[in-house]
Design a protein around this motif. Structure first.
Motif, PDB file in Angstrom:
ATOM      1  N   THR A 234       0.960  -6.938  -4.185  1.00 18.54           N
ATOM      2  CA  THR A 234       1.210  -5.508  -3.948  1.00 18.54           C
ATOM      3  C   THR A 234       1.740  -5.263  -2.533  1.00 18.54           C
ATOM      4  N   LEU A 235       1.255  -6.041  -1.564  1.00 18.17           N
ATOM      5  CA  LEU A 235       1.770  -5.873  -0.191  1.00 18.17           C
ATOM      6  C   LEU A 235       3.253  -6.234  -0.127  1.00 18.17           C
ATOM      7  N   ALA A 236       3.621  -7.340  -0.776  1.00 16.47           N
ATOM      8  CA  ALA A 236       5.032  -7.756  -0.776  1.00 16.47           C
ATOM      9  C   ALA A 236       5.906  -6.710  -1.477  1.00 16.47           C
ATOM     10  N   VAL A 237       5.426  -6.185  -2.610  1.00 19.21           N
ATOM     11  CA  VAL A 237       6.183  -5.165  -3.349  1.00 19.21           C
ATOM     12  C   VAL A 237       6.327  -3.904  -2.509  1.00 19.21           C
ATOM     13  N   TYR A 238       5.232  -3.483  -1.866  1.00 17.86           N
ATOM     14  CA  TYR A 238       5.273  -2.256  -1.048  1.00 17.86           C
ATOM     15  C   TYR A 238       6.249  -2.407   0.113  1.00 17.86           C
ATOM     16  N   MET A 239       6.194  -3.556   0.776  1.00 17.25           N
ATOM     17  CA  MET A 239       7.052  -3.744   1.959  1.00 17.25           C
ATOM     18  C   MET A 239       8.520  -3.829   1.567  1.00 17.25           C
ATOM     19  N   SER A 240       8.800  -4.441   0.417  1.00 11.38           N
ATOM     20  CA  SER A 240      10.208  -4.496   0.002  1.00 11.38           C
ATOM     21  C   SER A 240      10.680  -3.134  -0.485  1.00 11.38           C
ATOM     22  N   ALA A 241       9.808  -2.377  -1.168  1.00 13.68           N
ATOM     23  CA  ALA A 241      10.182  -1.038  -1.652  1.00 13.68           C
ATOM     24  C   ALA A 241      10.379  -0.077  -0.486  1.00 13.68           C
ATOM     25  N   SER A 242       9.547  -0.249   0.579  1.00 15.08           N
ATOM     26  CA  SER A 242       9.679   0.629   1.756  1.00 15.08           C
ATOM     27  C   SER A 242      10.740   0.120   2.725  1.00 15.08           C
ATOM     28  N   GLU A 243      11.393  -0.985   2.369  1.00 14.51           N
ATOM     29  CA  GLU A 243      12.442  -1.598   3.201  1.00 14.51           C
ATOM     30  C   GLU A 243      11.939  -1.905   4.604  1.00 14.51           C
ATOM     31  N   VAL A 244      10.778  -2.503   4.672  1.00 13.11           N
ATOM     32  CA  VAL A 244      10.218  -2.941   5.965  1.00 13.11           C
ATOM     33  C   VAL A 244      10.760  -4.338   6.242  1.00 13.11           C
TER      34      VAL A 244
ATOM     35  N   PHE B 247       8.784  -5.495  12.713  1.00 15.25           N
ATOM     36  CA  PHE B 247       7.570  -4.824  13.195  1.00 15.25           C
ATOM     37  C   PHE B 247       7.866  -3.372  13.534  1.00 15.25           C
ATOM     38  N   LYS B 248       9.106  -3.119  13.984  1.00 13.47           N
ATOM     39  CA  LYS B 248       9.486  -1.750  14.358  1.00 13.47           C
ATOM     40  C   LYS B 248       9.438  -0.835  13.135  1.00 13.47           C
ATOM     41  N   ASP B 249       9.906  -1.364  11.990  1.00 13.27           N
ATOM     42  CA  ASP B 249       9.862  -0.568  10.749  1.00 13.27           C
ATOM     43  C   ASP B 249       8.431  -0.195  10.381  1.00 13.27           C
ATOM     44  N   LEU B 250       7.495  -1.099  10.672  1.00 15.29           N
ATOM     45  CA  LEU B 250       6.093  -0.826  10.356  1.00 15.29           C
ATOM     46  C   LEU B 250       5.537   0.284  11.235  1.00 15.29           C
ATOM     47  N   LEU B 251       5.949   0.291  12.492  1.00 15.06           N
ATOM     48  CA  LEU B 251       5.373   1.239  13.456  1.00 15.06           C
ATOM     49  C   LEU B 251       5.990   2.632  13.352  1.00 15.06           C
ATOM     50  N   VAL B 252       7.095   2.752  12.636  1.00 13.58           N
ATOM     51  CA  VAL B 252       7.779   4.047  12.542  1.00 13.58           C
ATOM     52  C   VAL B 252       6.882   5.090  11.881  1.00 13.58           C
ATOM     53  N   ARG B 253       6.201   4.696  10.808  1.00 12.37           N
ATOM     54  CA  ARG B 253       5.374   5.658  10.075  1.00 12.37           C
ATOM     55  C   ARG B 253       3.921   5.183  10.019  1.00 12.37           C
TER      56      ARG B 253
ATOM     57  N   LEU C 151       2.985 -11.668   8.437  1.00  6.54           N
ATOM     58  CA  LEU C 151       3.867 -12.264   9.464  1.00  6.54           C
ATOM     59  C   LEU C 151       4.959 -13.095   8.796  1.00  6.54           C
ATOM     60  N   PHE C 152       4.577 -13.865   7.788  1.00  6.62           N
ATOM     61  CA  PHE C 152       5.547 -14.696   7.063  1.00  6.62           C
ATOM     62  C   PHE C 152       6.621 -13.814   6.423  1.00  6.62           C
ATOM     63  N   TYR C 153       6.189 -12.701   5.819  1.00  9.09           N
ATOM     64  CA  TYR C 153       7.135 -11.776   5.175  1.00  9.09           C
ATOM     65  C   TYR C 153       8.114 -11.214   6.204  1.00  9.09           C
ATOM     66  N   LEU C 154       7.574 -10.748   7.336  1.00  2.81           N
ATOM     67  CA  LEU C 154       8.434 -10.111   8.350  1.00  2.81           C
ATOM     68  C   LEU C 154       9.408 -11.116   8.971  1.00  2.81           C
ATOM     69  N   LEU C 155       8.967 -12.366   9.132  1.00  4.71           N
ATOM     70  CA  LEU C 155       9.839 -13.376   9.742  1.00  4.71           C
ATOM     71  C   LEU C 155      10.942 -13.829   8.796  1.00  4.71           C
ATOM     72  N   THR C 156      10.664 -13.790   7.485  1.00  3.30           N
ATOM     73  CA  THR C 156      11.656 -14.297   6.519  1.00  3.30           C
ATOM     74  C   THR C 156      12.425 -13.190   5.804  1.00  3.30           C
ATOM     75  N   ALA C 157      12.046 -11.915   6.024  1.00  2.00           N
ATOM     76  CA  ALA C 157      12.669 -10.817   5.253  1.00  2.00           C
ATOM     77  C   ALA C 157      14.177 -10.759   5.461  1.00  2.00           C
TER      78      ALA C 157
ATOM     79  N   THR D  17      16.244 -13.098   3.330  1.00  2.00           N
ATOM     80  CA  THR D  17      16.231 -12.934   1.869  1.00  2.00           C
ATOM     81  C   THR D  17      16.782 -11.576   1.440  1.00  2.00           C
ATOM     82  N   GLU D  18      17.426 -10.877   2.344  1.00  2.00           N
ATOM     83  CA  GLU D  18      18.038  -9.584   2.007  1.00  2.00           C
ATOM     84  C   GLU D  18      19.096  -9.802   0.920  1.00  2.00           C
ATOM     85  N   PRO D  19      18.956  -9.137  -0.262  1.00  6.39           N
ATOM     86  CA  PRO D  19      19.894  -9.391  -1.376  1.00  6.39           C
ATOM     87  C   PRO D  19      21.363  -9.201  -1.004  1.00  6.39           C
TER      88      PRO D  19
END
Length: 322
Positions: free
Chosen positions: A239-249, A252-258, A300-306, A309-311
């Motif tokens: 669910t964390l991976a799905v949420y972060m990809s759906a919110s386009e995070v 780290f800056k994207d996380l801190l915005v909201r 951390l792994f998600y943010l470093l590799t996102a 893996t951008e489509p």
């Protein structure tokens, strides 16, 4: 003639009872006279008792161990997490009303848990009297009713894991009643931004998921008892991976915005920690506590590799390659 050989004295009446068949059939103690006990017929044990090694029904006098409490905590969290999910889902962008509904859901589930503990035996205290779970079959005593002559079945179905099986149903019932008492008035008062039909959708969703949770506990209670730590870990990761990809995070800056993103992130981390604690049972603190340092690693792994893996990027590169 020779002297008569006398053997050991024969007791006047020997209480020879037929063997008690079945895994969970037992004899109830009818009376206790000093060290002598009088037993009833072989059959079902009364509620709050289970059979011992000698097939005698004994009162459950233990209290739940740490793992039992973690299991009950997991079953208590399920409706709360689903409430929050559907409140978010249906409130859309208008999050001011969602906040009050989130608080209301937390209040409902907390009060329900508190009341459930109060009405459980011993009544009026937050302690629970319970029997120990020994194996998976303890949850499914109805599958072990014996048929001595293959015609008549001796029904010995009782709650061997008292009260871990039924207490969850009682809790869900209180959750449902409290939701029906509190939430409609709250939603009517505050959800002014939402359309008339959208207002009560999170409540309708709960009316669907409570029966589903009840059936899940009825059928899969024992399986959940052994598997819930792994279910928590897998679901919180997915669910964390799905949420972060759906919110386009993607950083780290994207996380801190909201602020909401941080709240979601920390709640996933809490769930993850809960899963790790449940698996380790915290038997050896000095070994188990360092495992909690693993909690932020998937993020951390998600943010470093996102960014790799951008489509759109993958498609662009494959386009350049041809």
């Amino acid at each position: 003639g020779g002297a008569a050989v006398t053997g050991p004295p024969v007791p006047a009446a020997v209480d020879i009872q037929p063997a008690c068949l079945g895994l969970y059939c037992g004899r109830t103690v009818l009376a206790v006279n000093g060290s002598l006990e009088t037993y009833g017929d072989c059959g079902v044990c009364p509620r709050g008792q289970r059979t011992d090694d000698n097939k005698i029904c004994r009162e459950c006098v233990g209290s739940p161990d740490r793992y039992d409490w973690l299991y009950l905590g997991f079953m208590a969290m399920l409706p709360l997490v689903l409430h929050w999910f559907f409140i978010e889902w249906y409130s859309g962008k208008k999050s001011s009303s969602a906040l009050f509904q989130h608080i209301s859901a937390l209040l409902e589930c907390s009060v329900a848990a508190f009341v459930t503990l109060l009405v459980s035996d011993p009544v009026g205290s937050l302690h629970i009297r319970s029997c120990k779970v020994k194996k998976l079959s303890d949850w499914y005593t109805m599958l072990y009713n014996p048929s001595p002559d293959y015609i008549t079945t001796v029904h010995c179905t009782h709650e061997a894991v008292y009260p871990l099986y039924t207490i969850v149903f009682i809790y869900y019932a209180f959750c449902l009643v409290l939701m029906m008492l509190l939430r409609p008035f709250l939603v009517k008062k505050i959800a002014c931004g939402l359309g008339k039909s959208d207002r009560f959708k999170s409540i309708y969703a709960a009316l669907y998921f409570f029966p589903v949770l009840t059936v899940l506990q009825a059928v899969g209670g024992g399986l959940l008892y052994y598997a819930f730590p792994y279910i928590i870990l897998v679901l919180s990761l997915v669910t964390l991976a799905v949420y972060m990809s759906a919110s386009e995070v993607e950083s780290f800056k994207d996380l801190l915005v909201r602020k909401k993103r941080l709240v979601v992130l920390f709640s996933h981390w809490l769930l993850h920690a809960y899963g790790i604690i449940s698996i380790s049972k915290l038997d050896k603190l000095e070994q188990n506590l360092p495992l909690l340092a693993l909690v932020p690693i998937p993020t951390l792994f998600y943010l470093l590799t996102a960014k790799y893996t951008e489509p759109s990027r993958i498609l662009a590169e494959s386009g350049n390659g041809h």
